[in-house]
Design an enzyme around this catalytic site. Structure first.
Site, PDB file in Angstrom:
ATOM      1  N   ARG A 154       1.172  -1.343   0.097  1.00 41.61           N
ATOM      2  CA  ARG A 154       0.172   0.191   0.448  1.00 41.61           C
ATOM      3  C   ARG A 154       0.537   1.318  -0.174  1.00 41.61           C
ATOM      4  O   ARG A 154       0.246   2.000   0.656  1.00 41.61           O
ATOM      5  CB  ARG A 154      -1.070  -0.186   0.757  1.00 41.61           C
ATOM      6  CG  ARG A 154      -1.929  -1.102   0.670  1.00 41.61           C
ATOM      7  CD  ARG A 154      -2.854  -1.236   2.432  1.00 41.61           C
ATOM      8  NE  ARG A 154      -3.958  -1.797   2.523  1.00 41.61           N
ATOM      9  CZ  ARG A 154      -4.537  -1.974   3.619  1.00 41.61           C
ATOM     10  NH1 ARG A 154      -4.210  -1.375   5.053  1.00 41.61           N
ATOM     11  NH2 ARG A 154      -5.863  -3.071   3.739  1.00 41.61           N
TER      12      ARG A 154
ATOM     13  N   ARG B 249      -2.875   6.474   1.048  1.00 47.68           N
ATOM     14  CA  ARG B 249      -3.288   7.234   1.074  1.00 47.68           C
ATOM     15  C   ARG B 249      -2.229   8.510   2.313  1.00 47.68           C
ATOM     16  O   ARG B 249      -3.242   9.426   3.057  1.00 47.68           O
ATOM     17  CB  ARG B 249      -5.567   7.695   2.083  1.00 47.68           C
ATOM     18  CG  ARG B 249      -6.089   6.923   1.174  1.00 47.68           C
ATOM     19  CD  ARG B 249      -7.424   6.703   2.226  1.00 47.68           C
ATOM     20  NE  ARG B 249      -6.495   5.447   2.887  1.00 47.68           N
ATOM     21  CZ  ARG B 249      -7.971   5.069   3.784  1.00 47.68           C
ATOM     22  NH1 ARG B 249      -8.472   5.787   3.981  1.00 47.68           N
ATOM     23  NH2 ARG B 249      -7.236   4.059   4.376  1.00 47.68           N
TER      24      ARG B 249
ATOM     25  N   ARG C  33      -7.912  11.851  -5.378  1.00 44.15           N
ATOM     26  CA  ARG C  33      -8.567  10.757  -5.435  1.00 44.15           C
ATOM     27  C   ARG C  33      -9.620  12.085  -4.941  1.00 44.15           C
ATOM     28  O   ARG C  33     -10.704  11.110  -4.848  1.00 44.15           O
ATOM     29  CB  ARG C  33      -8.136  10.138  -4.123  1.00 44.15           C
ATOM     30  CG  ARG C  33      -7.602   9.490  -4.067  1.00 44.15           C
ATOM     31  CD  ARG C  33      -8.132   8.031  -4.760  1.00 44.15           C
ATOM     32  NE  ARG C  33      -9.818   7.751  -4.403  1.00 44.15           N
ATOM     33  CZ  ARG C  33     -10.699   7.228  -3.574  1.00 44.15           C
ATOM     34  NH1 ARG C  33      -9.228   6.345  -2.409  1.00 44.15           N
ATOM     35  NH2 ARG C  33     -11.614   6.722  -3.670  1.00 44.15           N
TER      36      ARG C  33
ATOM     37  N   ASP D  76      -6.302  -3.352  -7.477  1.00 45.56           N
ATOM     38  CA  ASP D  76      -6.883  -3.908  -6.361  1.00 45.56           C
ATOM     39  C   ASP D  76      -6.883  -5.327  -5.952  1.00 45.56           C
ATOM     40  O   ASP D  76      -7.224  -6.068  -7.043  1.00 45.56           O
ATOM     41  CB  ASP D  76      -8.490  -3.361  -6.126  1.00 45.56           C
ATOM     42  CG  ASP D  76      -8.971  -3.523  -4.639  1.00 45.56           C
ATOM     43  OD1 ASP D  76      -9.304  -4.209  -4.928  1.00 45.56           O
ATOM     44  OD2 ASP D  76      -8.928  -2.426  -3.210  1.00 45.56           O
TER      45      ASP D  76
ATOM     46  N   TYR E 172     -15.259 -12.667   0.188  1.00 45.97           N
ATOM     47  CA  TYR E 172     -15.480 -11.487  -0.215  1.00 45.97           C
ATOM     48  C   TYR E 172     -16.903 -12.231  -1.016  1.00 45.97           C
ATOM     49  O   TYR E 172     -18.086 -11.412  -0.983  1.00 45.97           O
ATOM     50  CB  TYR E 172     -14.588 -10.345  -1.739  1.00 45.97           C
ATOM     51  CG  TYR E 172     -13.911  -9.757   0.060  1.00 45.97           C
ATOM     52  CD1 TYR E 172     -14.373  -8.958   0.801  1.00 45.97           C
ATOM     53  CD2 TYR E 172     -12.613  -9.900  -0.158  1.00 45.97           C
ATOM     54  CE1 TYR E 172     -13.612  -7.882   1.158  1.00 45.97           C
ATOM     55  CE2 TYR E 172     -12.095  -9.160   0.670  1.00 45.97           C
ATOM     56  CZ  TYR E 172     -12.028  -8.316   0.970  1.00 45.97           C
ATOM     57  OH  TYR E 172     -11.066  -7.648   1.846  1.00 45.97           O
TER      58      TYR E 172
END
Length: 336
Positions: free
Chosen positions: A23, A27, A36, A72, A148
């Protein structure tokens, strides 16, 4: 000579440990948050020029030894026929989730047609920085993606284990078709320039040891054997049973922070390791970060180690700490 990260993942001699962070384009970088504001998450990953800008943010700041494509783990769900969206504060939501054995896909759409934006991103990265650093591709693993699908989004993984109990044949069939799609996805990424790929079957540690060996380990082995590039396998919560991951025959095992990396070297034998500093340690001051990174490097030893975290970088991590982490590896020199 091969790139540093590639050589380390293959267990070859290197002059220092390569370094990147899971990652790392996220962010914690201010420019990411600015981008974003203009694009939703799915818009960003599906627009190659935007995804390239985001992917290169940590390269421009830290010069790590690998840039991991901004994408992703759920993208492989698209060719399998499961649409998803990302809801703020909720996470992934599967639009039409798995409801029973009759929902096991019999086939999947061509990866290159459904995930062409992934190939386009890697093509762009190969042209822009492919000669200077390693390009890292990735995909979600069969159990994690199945979790998921069956839960309809994020879960405690109870639903997927209940499926294993109630319908073991459907459970196995679902994992099998997902594994085929994942393998094709990773091959597609390598065809478009990925030097190394990581299989994120993060939740597979939720399986009982016998279930991992029966249902999932053969699929991990099939995926690792089927990719014409070094493969890193990441599963959380596998302390005490790392031998099961080694038996899947990846080039490297990525370790979470609950594992002693020196003990892992003994347990894994010749398999390379990646990790494994606690991501929360990046909230310490720079001297603490450097000391902890040095501790991991020393414990891992001079061959077959990639410095990384035990999981992804948190959103509010100070950039100074990430820089200190990367620089520790880049300034290291193994004794000859």
């Amino acid at each position: 000579m091969e790139k540093l990260l590639v050589r380390a993942v293959r267990g070859e001699d290197v002059e220092r440990p390569p370094v990147w962070l899971m990652r790392q384009a996220g962010r914690h970088i201010p420019e990411y948050r600015e981008i974003r504001e203009e694009y939703s998450f799915l818009e960003a990953i599906k627009t190659p020029e935007v995804a390239e800008r985001i992917t290169l943010l940590p390269w421009e700041r830290y010069r790590p030894d690998g840039v991991v494509m901004f994408s992703d783990i759920l993208t492989v769900l698209e060719p399998l026929g499961f649409d998803y969206r990302i809801e703020s504060g909720v996470g992934p939501v599967i639009e039409d989730p798995f409801e029973g054995p009759g929902d096991v896909p019999e086939e999947y759409a061509p990866i290159g047609d459904e995930l062409d934006y992934v190939g386009a991103l890697l093509d762009r990265l190969d042209r822009s920085v492919g000669d200077e650093t390693s390009l890292i591709g990735f995909a979600g693993g069969p159990f994690t993606l199945a979790s998921y699908i069956v839960a309809g989004g994020s879960s405690r993984h109870d639903e997927i284990r209940q499926l294993r109990a109630r319908h073991p044949e459907a459970f196995a069939a679902l994992l099998d078709v997902i594994a085929d799609a994942v393998l094709d996805s990773l091959r597609y990424q390598v065809d478009h320039g990925a030097d190394v790929v990581q299989l994120f079957d993060t939740y597979a540690g939720e399986l009982a040891p016998a279930d991992y060996r029966e249902f999932l380990q053969p699929l991990h082995r099939r995926i690792c054997a089927g990719v014409d590039a070094p493969v890193i396998l990441f599963v959380r919560n596998m302390a005490g049973r790392l031998d099961a991951l080694a038996d899947a025959d990846p080039n490297a095992v990525s370790l979470d922070w609950t594992v002693d990396i020196a003990d892992a070297r003994d347990e894994l034998g010749d398999v390379a390791v990646q990790g494994n500093m606690d991501p929360q340690y990046l909230f310490g001051d720079e001297s603490f970060v450097r000391a902890e990174a040095e501790r991991v490097i020393e414990a891992a030893g001079p061959r077959g180690h990639v410095l990384n975290l035990g999981h992804g970088v948190h959103a509010d991590t100070p950039v100074e700490s990430v820089r200190a982490f990367v620089e520790t590896a880049k300034n290291w020199e193994y004794e000859s």
